[in-house]
Design a protein around this motif. Structure first.
Motif: not given
Length: 123
Positions: A67, A87-88, A90-91, A94-95
């Motif tokens: 980010v 980026i989204l 990756k998020e 990770a979640k």
């Protein structure tokens, strides 16, 4: 033919997979190839999205999932890529207690790997 269950949110993982396939198409010439592979690795499923597209230099690779780092690239038909999808992705990964990373060389293509935990119900 076999089935492996993973512990992950179906909508998030589907979104990540769609983004990676879309990127592979965007950055691969019409005569190129896109492959999707899967392997089991220490309690995880690793899904690999492989292309022989334009590739990504090391500096850009280091910025892809961060980010605040602006990464604008153009596809093989001059489509603009902002890097926001990665980026989204990756998020989302990770979640779901997973990981995502890229291996790439300019002119040779890219491999995006997504690592997702195997469900305990498989054992």
């Amino acid at each position: 033919d076999f089935e492996i269950l993973v512990d992950a949110d179906e909508e998030m993982i589907s979104s990540v997979f769609r983004n990676l396939i879309s990127n592979a198409i965007k950055f691969t010439n019409q005569e190129g190839f896109i492959k999707i592979g899967m392997r089991i690795e220490a309690g995880f499923v690793v899904v690999s999205f492989i292309d022989n597209g334009i590739g990504i230099d090391e500096v850009t690779q280091s910025k892809l999932f961060k980010v605040g780092e602006r990464v604008t690239r153009y596809g093989t038909n001059d489509e603009e890529g902002s890097g926001l999808g990665l980026i989204l992705s990756k998020e989302f990964i990770a979640k779901n207690d997973g990981d995502i990373w890229v291996e790439s060389k300019i002119g040779e293509g890219s491999t995006f790997n997504v690592k997702i935990p195997i469900s305990k119900s498989n054992h």
